[in-house]
Motif scaffolding. Structure first.
Motif, PDB file in Angstrom:
ATOM      1  N   GLY A  35       1.196  -1.105  -0.321  1.00  0.00           N
ATOM      2  CA  GLY A  35      -0.271  -0.387  -0.780  1.00  0.00           C
ATOM      3  C   GLY A  35       1.419   1.160   0.217  1.00  0.00           C
ATOM      4  O   GLY A  35       2.075   1.544  -0.643  1.00  0.00           O
ATOM      5  N   SER A  36       0.570   1.843   0.880  1.00  0.00           N
ATOM      6  CA  SER A  36       1.522   2.574   1.364  1.00  0.00           C
ATOM      7  C   SER A  36       2.647   3.087   2.627  1.00  0.00           C
ATOM      8  O   SER A  36       3.343   4.235   2.284  1.00  0.00           O
ATOM      9  N   THR A  37       3.490   1.461   2.722  1.00  0.00           N
ATOM     10  CA  THR A  37       4.291   1.732   3.331  1.00  0.00           C
ATOM     11  C   THR A  37       4.940   0.940   2.839  1.00  0.00           C
ATOM     12  O   THR A  37       4.709  -0.062   1.724  1.00  0.00           O
ATOM     13  N   TRP A  38       6.509   1.311   2.526  1.00  0.00           N
ATOM     14  CA  TRP A  38       7.330  -0.005   2.399  1.00  0.00           C
ATOM     15  C   TRP A  38       7.923  -0.313   3.161  1.00  0.00           C
ATOM     16  O   TRP A  38       8.907   0.608   4.316  1.00  0.00           O
ATOM     17  N   VAL A  39       8.693  -1.199   3.722  1.00  0.00           N
ATOM     18  CA  VAL A  39       8.766  -2.510   4.359  1.00  0.00           C
ATOM     19  C   VAL A  39      10.154  -2.781   4.018  1.00  0.00           C
ATOM     20  O   VAL A  39       9.955  -3.478   2.894  1.00  0.00           O
ATOM     21  N   VAL A  40      11.473  -2.308   3.921  1.00  0.00           N
ATOM     22  CA  VAL A  40      12.786  -2.865   3.871  1.00  0.00           C
ATOM     23  C   VAL A  40      13.217  -3.271   4.729  1.00  0.00           C
ATOM     24  O   VAL A  40      13.622  -3.232   6.292  1.00  0.00           O
ATOM     25  N   THR A  41      14.053  -4.464   4.309  1.00  0.00           N
ATOM     26  CA  THR A  41      14.443  -5.780   5.299  1.00  0.00           C
ATOM     27  C   THR A  41      16.324  -6.156   4.399  1.00  0.00           C
ATOM     28  O   THR A  41      16.879  -5.669   3.395  1.00  0.00           O
ATOM     29  N   GLY A  42      17.627  -6.249   6.152  1.00  0.00           N
ATOM     30  CA  GLY A  42      18.652  -6.568   4.893  1.00  0.00           C
ATOM     31  C   GLY A  42      19.582  -6.898   6.730  1.00  0.00           C
ATOM     32  O   GLY A  42      19.428  -6.049   7.662  1.00  0.00           O
ATOM     33  N   VAL A  43      20.521  -7.352   6.510  1.00  0.00           N
ATOM     34  CA  VAL A  43      20.913  -8.548   7.274  1.00  0.00           C
ATOM     35  C   VAL A  43      22.230  -6.730   8.151  1.00  0.00           C
ATOM     36  O   VAL A  43      22.607  -6.739   9.152  1.00  0.00           O
ATOM     37  N   TRP A  44      22.747  -5.673   7.371  1.00  0.00           N
ATOM     38  CA  TRP A  44      23.489  -5.037   7.283  1.00  0.00           C
ATOM     39  C   TRP A  44      22.353  -3.655   7.632  1.00  0.00           C
ATOM     40  O   TRP A  44      23.256  -2.664   8.692  1.00  0.00           O
ATOM     41  N   LEU A  45      21.537  -3.689   7.316  1.00  0.00           N
ATOM     42  CA  LEU A  45      20.125  -2.754   8.148  1.00  0.00           C
ATOM     43  C   LEU A  45      19.958  -2.691   9.824  1.00  0.00           C
ATOM     44  O   LEU A  45      19.879  -1.893   9.948  1.00  0.00           O
TER      45      LEU A  45
ATOM     46  N   THR B 217       4.951   5.861   4.485  1.00  0.00           N
ATOM     47  CA  THR B 217       5.560   5.284   5.672  1.00  0.00           C
ATOM     48  C   THR B 217       6.706   4.506   4.702  1.00  0.00           C
ATOM     49  O   THR B 217       7.103   3.058   3.763  1.00  0.00           O
ATOM     50  N   VAL B 218       8.033   4.475   5.906  1.00  0.00           N
ATOM     51  CA  VAL B 218       9.324   3.935   5.005  1.00  0.00           C
ATOM     52  C   VAL B 218       9.317   2.910   6.288  1.00  0.00           C
ATOM     53  O   VAL B 218       9.614   3.493   7.537  1.00  0.00           O
ATOM     54  N   ASP B 219       9.150   1.686   6.960  1.00  0.00           N
ATOM     55  CA  ASP B 219       9.476   0.694   8.253  1.00  0.00           C
ATOM     56  C   ASP B 219      10.684   0.165   7.634  1.00  0.00           C
ATOM     57  O   ASP B 219      11.570  -0.825   7.013  1.00  0.00           O
ATOM     58  N   ILE B 220      11.826  -0.054   8.958  1.00  0.00           N
ATOM     59  CA  ILE B 220      13.327  -0.552   8.706  1.00  0.00           C
ATOM     60  C   ILE B 220      12.997  -1.470  10.134  1.00  0.00           C
ATOM     61  O   ILE B 220      13.662   0.163  11.200  1.00  0.00           O
ATOM     62  N   TYR B 221      12.730  -2.117  10.005  1.00  0.00           N
ATOM     63  CA  TYR B 221      12.674  -3.437  11.519  1.00  0.00           C
ATOM     64  C   TYR B 221      12.553  -2.640  12.086  1.00  0.00           C
ATOM     65  O   TYR B 221      12.900  -2.020  13.942  1.00  0.00           O
ATOM     66  N   ASP B 222      10.783  -2.264  12.730  1.00  0.00           N
ATOM     67  CA  ASP B 222      10.453  -1.652  13.691  1.00  0.00           C
ATOM     68  C   ASP B 222      10.243  -0.175  13.794  1.00  0.00           C
ATOM     69  O   ASP B 222      10.276   0.817  14.601  1.00  0.00           O
ATOM     70  N   LEU B 223      10.873   0.572  12.251  1.00  0.00           N
ATOM     71  CA  LEU B 223      11.719   2.371  12.582  1.00  0.00           C
ATOM     72  C   LEU B 223      10.832   2.843  12.138  1.00  0.00           C
ATOM     73  O   LEU B 223      11.139   2.191  11.006  1.00  0.00           O
ATOM     74  N   GLU B 224       9.573   3.231  11.979  1.00  0.00           N
ATOM     75  CA  GLU B 224       8.929   4.129  10.817  1.00  0.00           C
ATOM     76  C   GLU B 224       9.055   5.101  11.158  1.00  0.00           C
ATOM     77  O   GLU B 224       9.662   6.575  11.523  1.00  0.00           O
ATOM     78  N   PHE B 225       9.408   5.959   9.200  1.00  0.00           N
ATOM     79  CA  PHE B 225       9.176   7.530   9.734  1.00  0.00           C
ATOM     80  C   PHE B 225       8.842   7.895   7.950  1.00  0.00           C
ATOM     81  O   PHE B 225       8.519   7.214   6.944  1.00  0.00           O
ATOM     82  N   GLU B 226       8.656   8.826   8.111  1.00  0.00           N
ATOM     83  CA  GLU B 226       7.565   9.665   6.484  1.00  0.00           C
ATOM     84  C   GLU B 226       8.240   9.923   5.597  1.00  0.00           C
ATOM     85  O   GLU B 226       9.110  10.867   5.778  1.00  0.00           O
ATOM     86  N   TYR B 227       8.367  10.448   4.157  1.00  0.00           N
ATOM     87  CA  TYR B 227       9.199   9.556   3.854  1.00  0.00           C
ATOM     88  C   TYR B 227       9.665  11.136   2.916  1.00  0.00           C
ATOM     89  O   TYR B 227       8.159  11.590   1.992  1.00  0.00           O
TER      90      TYR B 227
END
Length: 424
Positions: free
Chosen positions: A361-371, A412-422
């Motif tokens: 939807g309007s949320t972008w979930v980003v995952t990665g070991v380094w992140l 919304t960008v979601d990086i391991y439960d950290l959310e911020f507005e782009y």
């Protein structure tokens, strides 16, 4: 109660946060940075205890967490390291990763092993002072310790394993040849857990023998008690197959021999190839007109095994059998040690540009070991730390990829439960 397989969770302690602090000194901007580093978190350590023979202690406590490191303080005072948590296990315990079932370590040598490393403490702002950045107002957060689920599996360290159907005299044989005192009674499944005994043959010649609960048909598929305890003969260099030749229970010794060998083969092909001696027990109760002993001898010798006539109840032939076992052990390799085949991905170096983006939807979930590691290392209550986080995301190309995929302002960008507005 005998417990030989458990699943537990181990967690290393979190590292303490670095401090943001300044001291007052003439001619030093803002007093000068003097924030100390956070202390490293404690590690979870496995240690062999030869006084333990079961994993019963782990039945009631399943999560083990080491102590966290303390936060840094002003005057460049580093936080105290977290105390390590030492877990004692019986010798011979094999530790597996619960997710992959791969072997992490074989606790048979007596050396300590760090199963969950504590997290590193974060640097204080004193580390970031440079000629061009004299007043750093940020510090790093401590990193979380390693957390993983593991399976502890006890495999007894015995040179010889006694196998056979229930009530054939395995426990009696162990009791008359060693100082072990297993429970002995005239009914099936008297032995409910493995027993160990040390056999002294001559001066300087001894070995450890294990009495395994009786195996029945279907044990390799979970029937009876044999399936639960077959793992304890995995390490045995030699098997002694005890067969009742008296015929008092109406059983055929040849059929019994074949049935046990078949169950061993179903459980492990390697176990089926293990060297074996056959002990024809209860020979003193053999009827004069019975041909059980002759048929069994011909059958096992055709299979390449030596047969020894014994009576564990009277001690007849047991000494000769133990000498034969000791002689055979001299030619066999040492007890099996399991080589680790687990790859610790948490400790491996990673490419910072390797991450996955999922659009919901309007949320972008980003995952990665380094992140994940980066998020753990940032103090988000500090303005300069957040700026550093933003710079690192731009440096690895995250925002470029998001824009190429069509992200819009306000998403919304979601990086391991950290959310911020782009925002562009």
């Amino acid at each position: 109660m005998f417990v030989d397989k458990v699943r537990i969770t181990v967690c290393g302690g979190k590292g303490g946060d670095g401090a943001v602090a300044f001291h007052r000194e003439k001619y030093v901007a803002s007093g000068g940075p003097d924030g100390g580093d956070g202390g490293h978190g404690g590690s979870v350590i496995l240690r062999v205890n030869d006084n333990l023979s079961t994993l019963l202690d782990f039945r009631y406590k399943r999560k083990y967490v080491a102590q966290n490191g303390e936060n840094g303080q002003g005057r460049k005072m580093s936080g105290k390291r977290g105390e390590p948590l030492v877990i004692q296990v019986p010798r011979g315990t094999v530790v597996r990763d619960a997710e992959s079932n791969r072997i992490i370590v074989d606790m048979s040598t007596g050396e300590d092993f760090v199963i969950a490393k504590g997290g590193r403490g974060g640097w204080g702002n004193a580390h970031y002072a440079t000629p061009t950045r004299q007043v750093p107002r940020f510090a790093k957060a401590g990193i979380r310790g390693v957390e993983r689920d593991v399976i502890l599996e006890l495999k007894l360290l015995a040179d010889v394993g006694l196998v056979g159907f229930p009530n054939v005299g395995k426990s009696t044989l162990l009791s008359v040849t060693s100082n072990a005192r297993p429970k002995i009674a005239n009914y099936h499944f008297t032995t409910l857990f493995p027993n160990l005994g040390v056999i002294y043959v001559d001066e300087g010649v001894s070995f450890v023998m294990a009495d395994i609960p009786g195996i029945i048909e279907g044990a390799s598929e979970g029937a009876g008690l044999g399936h639960d305890f077959l793992r304890h003969i995995d390490r045995c260099r030699l098997l002694v197959h005890v067969v009742d030749v008296s015929g008092m229970e109406g059983r055929d010794p040849v059929a019994d021999f074949d049935a046990i060998c078949e169950e061993l083969a179903h459980y492990s092909a390697d176990l089926a190839e293990r060297p074996m001696l056959v002990a024809a027990n209860k020979c003193d109760l053999l009827a004069p007109d019975s041909d059980n002993l002759q048929r069994l001898r011909a059958h096992v010798e055709a299979a390449g095994c030596a047969l020894y006539e014994i009576s564990a109840g009277t001690g007849q032939g047991t000494r000769a059998l133990m000498r034969a076992v000791a002689e055979r052990l001299r030619t066999l390799p040492p007890i099996t040690m399991y080589e680790p085949d687990f790859i610790d991905e948490l400790a491996a170096p990673v490419d910072p540009t390797e991450f996955e983006i999922e659009h919901l939807g309007s949320t972008w979930v980003v995952t990665g070991v380094w992140l994940s590691r980066l998020v753990d290392n940032i103090r988000f209550d500090d303005y300069e730390s957040r700026n550093y986080f933003d710079q690192m995301l731009r440096k690895v190309g995250l925002f470029d990829r998001l824009e190429a995929m069509g992200i819009r302002d306000g998403d919304t960008v979601d990086i391991y439960d950290l959310e911020f507005e782009y925002q562009r």
